[in-house]
Design a protein around this motif. Sequence first.
Motif, PDB file in Angstrom:
ATOM      1  N   LEU A 159       0.819  -1.209   0.000  1.00  0.00           N
ATOM      2  CA  LEU A 159       0.000   0.000   0.000  1.00  0.00           C
ATOM      3  C   LEU A 159       0.854   1.262   0.000  1.00  0.00           C
ATOM      4  N   ASP A 160       1.931   1.249   0.790  1.00  0.00           N
ATOM      5  CA  ASP A 160       2.768   2.436   0.920  1.00  0.00           C
ATOM      6  C   ASP A 160       3.674   2.622  -0.292  1.00  0.00           C
ATOM      7  N   THR A 161       4.447   1.590  -0.624  1.00  0.00           N
ATOM      8  CA  THR A 161       5.455   1.721  -1.673  1.00  0.00           C
ATOM      9  C   THR A 161       4.840   1.667  -3.063  1.00  0.00           C
ATOM     10  N   TYR A 162       3.974   0.677  -3.275  1.00  0.00           N
ATOM     11  CA  TYR A 162       3.432   0.506  -4.630  1.00  0.00           C
ATOM     12  C   TYR A 162       2.282   1.474  -4.911  1.00  0.00           C
ATOM     13  N   VAL A 163       1.205   1.420  -4.105  1.00  0.00           N
ATOM     14  CA  VAL A 163       0.007   2.205  -4.440  1.00  0.00           C
ATOM     15  C   VAL A 163       0.239   3.696  -4.199  1.00  0.00           C
ATOM     16  N   LEU A 164       0.627   4.078  -2.983  1.00  0.00           N
ATOM     17  CA  LEU A 164       0.862   5.493  -2.729  1.00  0.00           C
ATOM     18  C   LEU A 164       2.047   6.007  -3.550  1.00  0.00           C
ATOM     19  N   GLY A 165       3.030   5.140  -3.788  1.00  0.00           N
ATOM     20  CA  GLY A 165       4.141   5.533  -4.650  1.00  0.00           C
ATOM     21  C   GLY A 165       3.688   5.819  -6.070  1.00  0.00           C
ATOM     22  N   LEU A 166       2.782   4.982  -6.586  1.00  0.00           N
ATOM     23  CA  LEU A 166       2.240   5.198  -7.917  1.00  0.00           C
ATOM     24  C   LEU A 166       1.423   6.489  -7.973  1.00  0.00           C
TER      25      LEU A 166
END
Length: 237
Positions: free
Chosen positions: A131-138
């Motif tokens: 959630l933090d790295t992939y989704v919020l990062g995207l």
Amino acid sequence: MKQRHFVLEAGERAVVWISPRKVTRQFGTKWPVGRARIRKLHRFLPRPAVDLVRPAIKRAEPFTIPVQFFGGKPAVTDTHRYRLLEDLVAHRSDLRASLWFRELSDDLGSKGATNYKRRRLHSETEILEFLDTYVLGLIESIRENGFDASKSGYESTAVIDAEGNLMKTGSGNHRFCIAALLDLPRFPLVVVGAHEDWVRRNIDGPLNVEKVVAQLPAVEAHHQRPEGASARLHLSG
């Protein structure tokens, strides 16, 4: 004219660059006619037999979509994926309180693992990292840089309804919802079909690729935001 023929022959001419908030309805599958046929086959054929003919049915998908496939379509902002993303941003400082974390962790608890597409998550730590790295990062990358078609391609698709409004269809839905959430000024959609009434009113004579392509600039202009400042969503803080 088949959908596949139009997309291949039109190429990038089938792409319209629009403001995603101007596309307010989610149509669903980009193969509505084929999906209906597949559902009928499932009534009297085993799944392996249906799977054998599925590719041919998708290849036969018409560009012109009958009126019965357009009823009862939800608003993009009412779809589950949009609500998950909106709620995740609202809880970015406490991801465990987000709806997406709760759903994934519930799935983890009942099955021992959970999935996002082909990504398998085996612990709450992996869920939080996703959630933090992939989704919020995207989301942050799209906010800062806009949509870069060179990285993901023109994967998001749409169909035209009877009044000439675009409706979002399958493929690239999360990126589209992120772009709508951020209120980006430009996002690409590949037109893959149109309501039979729109075709009848806008195409003279036999349907072909060039006649549809000639109508797309007007469709594109109808879905672009007027000049002015963008109310972008900021993730800092």
